[in-house]
Scaffold this motif. Structure first.
Motif, PDB file in Angstrom:
ATOM      1  N   LEU A   1       0.838   4.012   6.926  1.00  0.00           N
ATOM      2  CA  LEU A   1       0.334   4.705   7.802  1.00  0.00           C
ATOM      3  C   LEU A   1       0.783   5.054   9.203  1.00  0.00           C
ATOM      4  O   LEU A   1       0.700   5.907  10.096  1.00  0.00           O
ATOM      5  N   ARG A   2       1.773   3.911   9.639  1.00  0.00           N
ATOM      6  CA  ARG A   2       2.320   3.747  10.940  1.00  0.00           C
ATOM      7  C   ARG A   2       1.214   3.751  11.979  1.00  0.00           C
ATOM      8  O   ARG A   2       1.399   4.286  12.937  1.00  0.00           O
ATOM      9  N   SER A   3       0.330   2.888  11.801  1.00  0.00           N
ATOM     10  CA  SER A   3      -0.783   2.669  12.662  1.00  0.00           C
ATOM     11  C   SER A   3      -1.443   1.170  12.066  1.00  0.00           C
ATOM     12  O   SER A   3      -0.813   0.530  11.483  1.00  0.00           O
ATOM     13  N   SER A   4      -2.668   0.969  12.756  1.00  0.00           N
ATOM     14  CA  SER A   4      -3.059  -0.402  12.565  1.00  0.00           C
ATOM     15  C   SER A   4      -3.439  -0.463  10.928  1.00  0.00           C
ATOM     16  O   SER A   4      -3.711   0.505  10.278  1.00  0.00           O
ATOM     17  N   CYS A   5      -3.029  -1.617  10.490  1.00  0.00           N
ATOM     18  CA  CYS A   5      -3.105  -1.877   9.051  1.00  0.00           C
ATOM     19  C   CYS A   5      -4.590  -2.411   8.594  1.00  0.00           C
ATOM     20  O   CYS A   5      -4.472  -3.715   8.334  1.00  0.00           O
TER      21      CYS A   5
ATOM     22  N   CYS B   1      -4.476  -8.304  -4.698  1.00  0.00           N
ATOM     23  CA  CYS B   1      -5.378  -7.053  -4.434  1.00  0.00           C
ATOM     24  C   CYS B   1      -4.852  -5.959  -4.172  1.00  0.00           C
ATOM     25  O   CYS B   1      -3.969  -5.929  -3.045  1.00  0.00           O
ATOM     26  N   GLN B   2      -4.872  -4.879  -4.911  1.00  0.00           N
ATOM     27  CA  GLN B   2      -4.364  -3.772  -4.481  1.00  0.00           C
ATOM     28  C   GLN B   2      -4.945  -2.795  -3.383  1.00  0.00           C
ATOM     29  O   GLN B   2      -6.397  -3.133  -3.325  1.00  0.00           O
ATOM     30  N   CYS B   3      -4.438  -2.460  -2.252  1.00  0.00           N
ATOM     31  CA  CYS B   3      -4.930  -1.573  -1.267  1.00  0.00           C
ATOM     32  C   CYS B   3      -4.907  -0.385  -1.740  1.00  0.00           C
ATOM     33  O   CYS B   3      -3.856   0.191  -2.172  1.00  0.00           O
ATOM     34  N   SER B   4      -5.990   0.410  -1.199  1.00  0.00           N
ATOM     35  CA  SER B   4      -6.004   2.009  -1.782  1.00  0.00           C
ATOM     36  C   SER B   4      -4.918   2.795  -0.922  1.00  0.00           C
ATOM     37  O   SER B   4      -4.546   3.786  -1.283  1.00  0.00           O
ATOM     38  N   ILE B   5      -4.563   2.411   0.065  1.00  0.00           N
ATOM     39  CA  ILE B   5      -3.663   3.029   1.036  1.00  0.00           C
ATOM     40  C   ILE B   5      -1.927   2.819   0.350  1.00  0.00           C
ATOM     41  O   ILE B   5      -0.994   3.642   0.804  1.00  0.00           O
ATOM     42  N   GLY B   6      -2.010   1.929  -0.522  1.00  0.00           N
ATOM     43  CA  GLY B   6      -0.621   1.641  -1.194  1.00  0.00           C
ATOM     44  C   GLY B   6       0.176   0.258  -1.204  1.00  0.00           C
ATOM     45  O   GLY B   6       1.240   0.109  -1.807  1.00  0.00           O
TER      46      GLY B   6
END
Length: 109
Positions: free
Chosen positions: A58-62, A89-94
Motif C-alpha cells: 500500500l505504501r502507507s501504514s501497514c 497468517c495470510q493478510c488480505s492485502i498480500g
C-alpha cells in the motif's frame, strides 16, 4: 520441534517494515511461563496484531488484515487451535504474517 506461542511473541509481515508483538485475547485458561497461549482466534487487527510499520504493497501504514492462521496445532484450547512458532497468517492485502521469535525463547533457563 515446534513451540507454542504466547502473548508478546514477535510477529513480522513480509510486506511490512518492522515486527510487532502479538497480544493474546482469545483465551485465559492456558498459559506458558505466566503468559496466555495464542490460538487461531488471535487475529484481530489493532487488537491482537498491531501495524507492521510501512506496508510495501500500500505504501502507507501497514495495518494488518489477517484472514486465517495456517499450520496450527492439532490440539485446541476451548475449541480453538493452538498457534505454533511455524504458524502463518495470510493478510488480505498480500503479505504473510509469521513468527519472528517465540516468547519462550526469551525465558532464561
Amino acid at each position: 520441534m515446534s513451540k507454542h506461542i504466547t502473548d508478546t511473541t514477535q510477529l513480522k509481515c513480509n510486506k511490512g517494515t518492522s515486527p510487532t508483538p502479538l497480544t493474546v485475547t482469545s483465551q485465559s485458561f492456558m498459559s506458558i511461563d505466566g503468559k496466555p497461549q495464542a490460538t487461531e482466534e488471535d487475529k484481530q487487527p489493532d487488537i491482537n496484531i498491531k501495524p507492521f510499520g510501512m506496508c510495501r504493497v500500500l505504501r502507507s501504514s501497514c495495518t494488518p488484515s489477517p484472514i486465517k492462521w495456517d499450520n496450527t496445532s492439532d490440539f485446541e484450547i476451548e475449541g480453538k487451535k493452538e498457534l505454533l512458532d511455524n504458524s502463518t497468517c495470510q493478510c488480505s492485502i498480500g503479505g504473510k504474517i509469521s513468527v519472528v521469535k517465540s516468547a519462550q525463547d526469551f525465558v532464561k533457563e
